[in-house]
Design a protein around this motif. Structure first.
Motif, PDB file in Angstrom:
ATOM      1  N   ARG A   1     -12.593  -2.568   7.762  1.00  0.00           N
ATOM      2  CA  ARG A   1     -11.799  -1.392   9.219  1.00  0.00           C
ATOM      3  C   ARG A   1     -11.780  -0.254   8.648  1.00  0.00           C
ATOM      4  NH1 ARG A   1      -6.564  -5.636   8.996  1.00  0.00           N
ATOM      5  NH2 ARG A   1      -5.320  -3.528   6.913  1.00  0.00           N
TER       6      ARG A   1
ATOM      7  N   ARG B   1     -12.231 -13.356   8.516  1.00  0.00           N
ATOM      8  CA  ARG B   1     -10.749 -12.957   8.366  1.00  0.00           C
ATOM      9  C   ARG B   1     -11.393 -10.965   7.878  1.00  0.00           C
ATOM     10  NH1 ARG B   1      -5.447 -15.822   9.137  1.00  0.00           N
ATOM     11  NH2 ARG B   1      -5.239 -13.633   8.766  1.00  0.00           N
TER      12      ARG B   1
ATOM     13  N   THR C   1       4.342  -8.961   6.817  1.00  0.00           N
ATOM     14  CA  THR C   1       4.152  -8.190   8.156  1.00  0.00           C
ATOM     15  C   THR C   1       3.475  -8.501   8.902  1.00  0.00           C
ATOM     16  OG1 THR C   1       2.863  -6.635   6.399  1.00  0.00           O
ATOM     17  CG2 THR C   1       5.477  -6.214   6.717  1.00  0.00           C
TER      18      THR C   1
ATOM     19  N   ARG D   1      -1.423  -0.052  14.473  1.00  0.00           N
ATOM     20  CA  ARG D   1      -1.336  -0.012  12.874  1.00  0.00           C
ATOM     21  C   ARG D   1      -0.030   0.728  12.668  1.00  0.00           C
ATOM     22  NH1 ARG D   1      -4.289  -3.662  10.135  1.00  0.00           N
ATOM     23  NH2 ARG D   1      -3.055  -2.734   8.290  1.00  0.00           N
TER      24      ARG D   1
ATOM     25  N   SER E   1      -7.283 -10.661  13.635  1.00  0.00           N
ATOM     26  CA  SER E   1      -7.335  -9.095  13.324  1.00  0.00           C
ATOM     27  C   SER E   1      -8.763  -7.650  14.113  1.00  0.00           C
ATOM     28  CB  SER E   1      -8.647  -9.750  12.009  1.00  0.00           C
ATOM     29  OG  SER E   1      -8.476 -10.528  11.306  1.00  0.00           O
TER      30      SER E   1
ATOM     31  N   TYR F   1       2.007  -8.354  13.358  1.00  0.00           N
ATOM     32  CA  TYR F   1      -0.074  -8.022  14.489  1.00  0.00           C
ATOM     33  C   TYR F   1      -0.098  -9.475  15.017  1.00  0.00           C
ATOM     34  CZ  TYR F   1      -0.255  -4.178  11.579  1.00  0.00           C
ATOM     35  OH  TYR F   1      -0.356  -3.012  10.714  1.00  0.00           O
ATOM     36  N   ARG F   2       0.569 -10.830  14.714  1.00  0.00           N
ATOM     37  CA  ARG F   2      -0.125 -12.021  15.170  1.00  0.00           C
ATOM     38  C   ARG F   2       0.948 -11.923  16.114  1.00  0.00           C
ATOM     39  NH1 ARG F   2      -1.261 -16.172  12.559  1.00  0.00           N
ATOM     40  NH2 ARG F   2      -1.756 -15.511  10.599  1.00  0.00           N
TER      41      ARG F   2
ATOM     42  N   ARG G   1      -1.777  -6.286   3.671  1.00  0.00           N
ATOM     43  CA  ARG G   1      -2.554  -5.559   3.192  1.00  0.00           C
ATOM     44  C   ARG G   1      -2.711  -4.461   3.301  1.00  0.00           C
ATOM     45  NH1 ARG G   1      -2.656 -10.547   5.428  1.00  0.00           N
ATOM     46  NH2 ARG G   1      -4.282 -12.012   6.177  1.00  0.00           N
ATOM     47  N   ASP G   2      -2.076  -3.535   3.534  1.00  0.00           N
ATOM     48  CA  ASP G   2      -1.535  -2.360   3.502  1.00  0.00           C
ATOM     49  C   ASP G   2      -0.258  -1.764   3.175  1.00  0.00           C
ATOM     50  OD1 ASP G   2      -0.350  -2.814   5.737  1.00  0.00           O
ATOM     51  OD2 ASP G   2      -1.175  -1.390   6.794  1.00  0.00           O
TER      52      ASP G   2
ATOM     53  N   ASP H   1     -10.555  -7.528   7.713  1.00  0.00           N
ATOM     54  CA  ASP H   1      -9.698  -6.942   7.280  1.00  0.00           C
ATOM     55  C   ASP H   1     -10.509  -6.016   6.267  1.00  0.00           C
ATOM     56  OD1 ASP H   1      -8.079  -8.170   8.578  1.00  0.00           O
ATOM     57  OD2 ASP H   1      -7.523  -9.501   6.905  1.00  0.00           O
TER      58      ASP H   1
HETATM   59  O1   DC Z   1      -1.539 -12.119   7.043  1.00  0.00           O
HETATM   60  P1   DC Z   1      -1.449 -12.674   8.205  1.00  0.00           P
HETATM   61  O2   DC Z   1      -2.837 -13.975   7.784  1.00  0.00           O
HETATM   62  O3   DC Z   1      -0.690 -13.347   9.508  1.00  0.00           O
HETATM   63  O4   DC Z   1      -2.261 -11.844   8.860  1.00  0.00           O
HETATM   64  C1   DC Z   1      -2.830 -11.326  10.360  1.00  0.00           C
HETATM   65  C2   DC Z   1      -3.743 -10.237  10.155  1.00  0.00           C
HETATM   66  O5   DC Z   1      -2.589  -9.580  10.172  1.00  0.00           O
HETATM   67  C3   DC Z   1      -4.834 -10.300   9.402  1.00  0.00           C
HETATM   68  O6   DC Z   1      -5.679  -9.794  10.175  1.00  0.00           O
HETATM   69  C4   DC Z   1      -4.596  -8.683   9.150  1.00  0.00           C
HETATM   70  C5   DC Z   1      -3.239  -8.439   9.183  1.00  0.00           C
HETATM   71  N1   DC Z   1      -2.499  -7.145   8.736  1.00  0.00           N
HETATM   72  C6   DC Z   1      -2.304  -6.254   8.325  1.00  0.00           C
HETATM   73  O7   DC Z   1      -3.660  -5.549   8.753  1.00  0.00           O
HETATM   74  N2   DC Z   1      -1.750  -5.611   7.622  1.00  0.00           N
HETATM   75  C7   DC Z   1      -0.556  -6.248   7.622  1.00  0.00           C
HETATM   76  N3   DC Z   1       0.123  -4.875   6.631  1.00  0.00           N
HETATM   77  C8   DC Z   1      -0.758  -7.532   7.137  1.00  0.00           C
HETATM   78  C9   DC Z   1      -1.381  -8.178   8.445  1.00  0.00           C
END
Ligand code: DC
Length: 241
Positions: A190, A183, A34, A112, A103, A38-39, A133-134, A187
């Motif tokens: 927040r 990061r 996921t 989000r 981030s 965000y990227r 992350r979540d 992360d």
């Molecule tokens: O896993 P990644 O490095 O590709 O994630 C990129 C950014 O997105 C990182 O700052 C965390 C955020 N992210 C998030 O907040 N929630 C998610 N479900 C996935 C990534």
């Protein structure tokens, strides 16, 4: 019985995507990292010259931009193919420029909200391994199996450094380590959906694990799924008494 929805969370370069991709491959499930959503939003903002501080404009991008995450067809090491408005941006969203701004973009509640909605539409169909992350705490809190993958910051920086060097990028280990710390801080601190383990998640520490051992460990957890569920059921029953 096998878990149909698998949520994998953890900090950057902890091994969560490698594990997730492997499990999806073994089980024949859809794999979705996921972070690419965000990227992709971050990339579009930069491409259109929108500054990272412009929360409202970036939130609208999160709501409106067409992002496709497809199973990978190419053999260049990608796990998914990511398209924005039909353009393949799979590698561009991995650039240091996107890495720098992603981030803060991922900390915007409106972004989000919009992206979580998209993730849930995919998750509700099942047979999916979703990495982020979540995922286990917010996106699919009722996921069948939740893993929280961690590793020391030093080991994570070393892994990311090697990946970047292999791609010919001119970075130092210290720069990568500083980026990892930064990061992690954003992360985890927040206000909306911070990075943390789900109460019912299983933590997998990959610091000292080879890839093979890591795979064997998570395969064991998937195969044990029935037993784990039974045990949790018994625990829930007893806590109701
Ligand atoms: O896993 P990644 O490095 O590709 O994630 C990129 C950014 O997105 C990182 O700052 C965390 C955020 N992210 C998030 O907040 N929630 C998610 N479900 C996935 C990534």
């Amino acid at each position: 019985m096998r878990p149909s929805t698998i949520a994998i969370d953890g900090p950057a370069a902890s091994g969560k995507s490698t594990i997730g991709y492997h499990l999806a491959d073994c089980l024949g499930y859809l794999f979705l990292d996921t972070g690419v959503l965000y990227r992709a939003v971050t990339w579009v903002a930069q491409d259109r010259g929108i500054p990272v501080e412009a929360e409202d404009q970036i939130t609208r991008l999160g709501e409106d931009v067409e992002i496709e995450v497809l199973p990978s067809a190419a053999t260049d090491g990608r796990q998914n193919t990511v398209k924005v408005d039909g353009r393949d941006v799979t590698w561009e969203i991995r650039s240091p420029r996107v890495e720098r701004d992603v981030s803060p973009v991922a900390a915007y509640p409106g972004v989000r909200h919009a992206l979580t909605k998209r993730m849930r539409e995919i998750a509700c169909k099942g047979y999916v391994v979703m990495v982020g992350r979540d995922i286990g705490t917010v996106v699919i809190p009722d996921a069948d199996l939740k893993l929280y993958v961690v590793a020391s910051a030093g080991v994570r920086a070393q892994r990311r450094y090697m990946e970047l060097r292999e791609k010919g990028k001119d970075v130092s280990y210290e720069q990568v380590l500083a980026g990892i710390h930064q990061r992690d801080r954003i992360d985890s601190s927040r206000a909306t959906a911070p990075l943390r383990a789900a109460a019912d998640g299983i933590t997998v520490d990959t610091t000292d694990l080879s890839v093979e051992t890591m795979f064997a460990e998570v395969e064991r957890l998937v195969n044990q799924y029935d037993a784990v569920k039974c045990e949790q059921g018994v625990r829930n029953e007893s806590s109701r008494v």
